[in-house]
Design a protein around this motif. Structure first.
Motif, short mmCIF file in Angstrom:
data_model
loop_
_atom_site.label_atom_id
_atom_site.label_comp_id
_atom_site.label_asym_id
_atom_site.label_seq_id
_atom_site.Cartn_x
_atom_site.Cartn_y
_atom_site.Cartn_z
N LYS A 1 -3.54 -5.07 -11.45
CA LYS A 1 -3.80 -4.95 -10.02
C LYS A 1 -5.26 -4.58 -9.81
O LYS A 1 -5.71 -3.52 -10.23
CB LYS A 1 -2.89 -3.88 -9.41
CG LYS A 1 -3.05 -3.73 -7.90
CD LYS A 1 -2.02 -2.79 -7.32
CE LYS A 1 -2.17 -2.67 -5.82
NZ LYS A 1 -2.09 -3.99 -5.14
N LEU A 2 -5.99 -5.48 -9.17
CA LEU A 2 -7.42 -5.26 -8.88
C LEU A 2 -7.55 -5.06 -7.37
O LEU A 2 -8.05 -5.93 -6.65
CB LEU A 2 -8.26 -6.44 -9.36
CG LEU A 2 -8.35 -6.67 -10.87
CD1 LEU A 2 -7.14 -7.43 -11.41
CD2 LEU A 2 -9.61 -7.42 -11.24
N GLU A 3 -7.08 -3.93 -6.90
CA GLU A 3 -6.93 -3.74 -5.46
C GLU A 3 -8.28 -3.69 -4.73
O GLU A 3 -9.28 -3.19 -5.23
CB GLU A 3 -6.11 -2.49 -5.16
CG GLU A 3 -6.70 -1.20 -5.66
CD GLU A 3 -5.81 -0.02 -5.28
OE1 GLU A 3 -4.91 -0.21 -4.47
OE2 GLU A 3 -6.06 1.08 -5.79
N SER A 4 -8.24 -4.20 -3.51
CA SER A 4 -9.45 -4.35 -2.70
C SER A 4 -10.03 -3.05 -2.15
O SER A 4 -11.26 -2.91 -2.09
CB SER A 4 -9.19 -5.32 -1.55
OG SER A 4 -8.92 -6.60 -2.04
N PRO A 5 -9.21 -2.08 -1.69
CA PRO A 5 -9.80 -0.91 -1.04
C PRO A 5 -10.83 -0.17 -1.88
O PRO A 5 -11.78 0.39 -1.32
CB PRO A 5 -8.57 -0.03 -0.75
CG PRO A 5 -7.45 -1.00 -0.59
CD PRO A 5 -7.73 -2.08 -1.59
N VAL A 6 -10.66 -0.17 -3.20
CA VAL A 6 -11.63 0.54 -4.05
C VAL A 6 -12.77 -0.38 -4.49
O VAL A 6 -13.62 0.02 -5.28
CB VAL A 6 -10.94 1.14 -5.29
CG1 VAL A 6 -9.90 2.17 -4.87
CG2 VAL A 6 -10.29 0.06 -6.15
N ARG A 7 -12.81 -1.59 -3.96
CA ARG A 7 -13.83 -2.56 -4.35
C ARG A 7 -14.67 -3.01 -3.15
O ARG A 7 -15.31 -4.06 -3.20
CB ARG A 7 -13.19 -3.77 -5.03
CG ARG A 7 -12.66 -3.45 -6.42
CD ARG A 7 -11.88 -4.60 -7.04
NE ARG A 7 -11.71 -4.39 -8.47
CZ ARG A 7 -10.82 -3.57 -9.00
NH1 ARG A 7 -9.98 -2.91 -8.20
NH2 ARG A 7 -10.72 -3.40 -10.32
N ARG A 8 -14.66 -2.25 -2.10
CA ARG A 8 -15.41 -2.64 -0.91
C ARG A 8 -16.91 -2.65 -1.15
O ARG A 8 -17.66 -3.30 -0.41
CB ARG A 8 -15.06 -1.70 0.25
CG ARG A 8 -13.64 -1.92 0.76
CD ARG A 8 -13.28 -0.99 1.87
NE ARG A 8 -11.91 -1.23 2.34
CZ ARG A 8 -11.07 -0.30 2.71
NH1 ARG A 8 -11.45 0.98 2.70
NH2 ARG A 8 -9.84 -0.60 3.11
N HIS A 9 -17.35 -1.94 -2.18
CA HIS A 9 -18.78 -1.91 -2.50
C HIS A 9 -19.21 -3.12 -3.31
O HIS A 9 -20.40 -3.33 -3.53
CB HIS A 9 -19.11 -0.64 -3.28
CG HIS A 9 -18.42 -0.55 -4.61
ND1 HIS A 9 -17.06 -0.35 -4.73
CD2 HIS A 9 -18.90 -0.66 -5.88
CE1 HIS A 9 -16.73 -0.31 -6.01
NE2 HIS A 9 -17.83 -0.51 -6.72
N LEU A 10 -18.25 -3.94 -3.76
CA LEU A 10 -18.57 -5.10 -4.57
C LEU A 10 -18.74 -6.34 -3.68
O LEU A 10 -18.02 -6.52 -2.70
CB LEU A 10 -17.46 -5.36 -5.59
CG LEU A 10 -17.20 -4.28 -6.63
CD1 LEU A 10 -16.06 -4.70 -7.55
CD2 LEU A 10 -18.46 -3.99 -7.45
#
Length: 270
Positions: free
Chosen positions: A199-208
């Motif tokens: 699972k590569l969830e989006s909420p923790v990747r908003r900086h990418l």
């Protein structure tokens, strides 16, 4: 089912992880919840190349477009139902492991393995066979798996008074759905202790940036494609295991013993 609301950058990787399943008798509905035209174009191309894939475009629905999933399930022919997010990846035996689970229960999950942006995998551990766990899910903001790790029998879904529908404000979409299942009389529910998805969830990747996310997904897909790569993810996830419990509720047994039990399950897995 594969719901999608955004551009299609990661979509082909998620679909490929479905196509790489050891179980080949499946149908995949790509559900466009108000997704942009380029997503429809990519989804349509994927469906044209594989008759097991169908595309169902909708206008943007309320919340996460849950009601669209209910409509699409009315078209489904399968005995079991699974779902994958467009930015998650299944390991090749995901559907096989879900089938083993659902041969004995109506609703359940495999272990959720979350991949942090730095590449660190973590297991969210819980057990649906536990009465205390089910009670916590029904009464508190507690969940330890999302749709990409869940599965259920179609006959169990058809017993629900209301299927997929928009969750009330303040309740997670998947938690709202799991509570519907757990409220069914005589429901058989369990967890199978297998790691079969990343699972590569989006909420923790908003900086990418989108380009960075695509590169990350491509690298993860390449790792998942090999036995050694999957083994490495499982080994690291076990070391970083997190146990989900109700707030202010002590664990039922020591963390070290949990790790030992999980390790016995996985050490000779593949």
């Amino acid at each position: 089912m594969l719901p999608i609301v955004r551009p299609p950058a990661m979509l082909p990787y998620a679909v490929r992880s479905v196509q790489d399943q050891t179980v080949t008798d499946w149908e995949l509905f790509i559900i466009l919840d108000g997704a942009p035209p380029e997503t429809l174009a990519v989804a349509t191309a994927l469906a044209a190349a594989d008759p097991r894939i169908r595309v169902r475009p909708f206008a943007k629905g309320e919340r996460n477009g849950e009601a669209h999933r209910h409509v699409v399930l009315g078209e489904a022919n399968g005995r079991y139902v699974a779902q994958i997010a467009d930015d998650d990846l299944w390991f090749p035996r995901h559907l096989a492991e879900l089938s083993l689970l659902l041969a004995d229960v109506d609703f359940g999950n495999l272990l959720q393995c979350e991949i942090a942006p730095d590449g660190r995998p973590t297991i969210l551990y819980g057990d649906l066979a536990s009465i205390k766990t089910r009670k916590a899910i029904m009464t508190k903001p507690v969940s330890f798996f999302g749709p990409s790790c869940a599965g259920y029998r179609r006959e169990a879904y058809d017993r629900l008074p209301v299927g997929w529908s928009p969750a009330p404000v303040g309740i997670w979409s998947d938690l709202f759905m799991w509570r519907k299942f757990l409220a069914l009389p005589d429901l058989r529910a369990a967890t199978r202790f297998s790691i079969e998805a990343a699972k590569l969830e989006s909420p923790v990747r908003r900086h990418l940036s989108l380009e960075e996310r695509v590169a990350e997904t491509a690298a993860m897909a390449e790792q998942i494609a090999t036995v050694d790569g999957r083994s490495e993810i499982r080994t690291q996830a076990l070391r970083n295991a997190t146990w989900v419990k109700a707030p202010n509720s002590p664990p039922t047994w020591p963390a070290r013993e949990r790790v030992r039990r999980l390790w016995r399950v996985f050490r000779d897995f593949e």
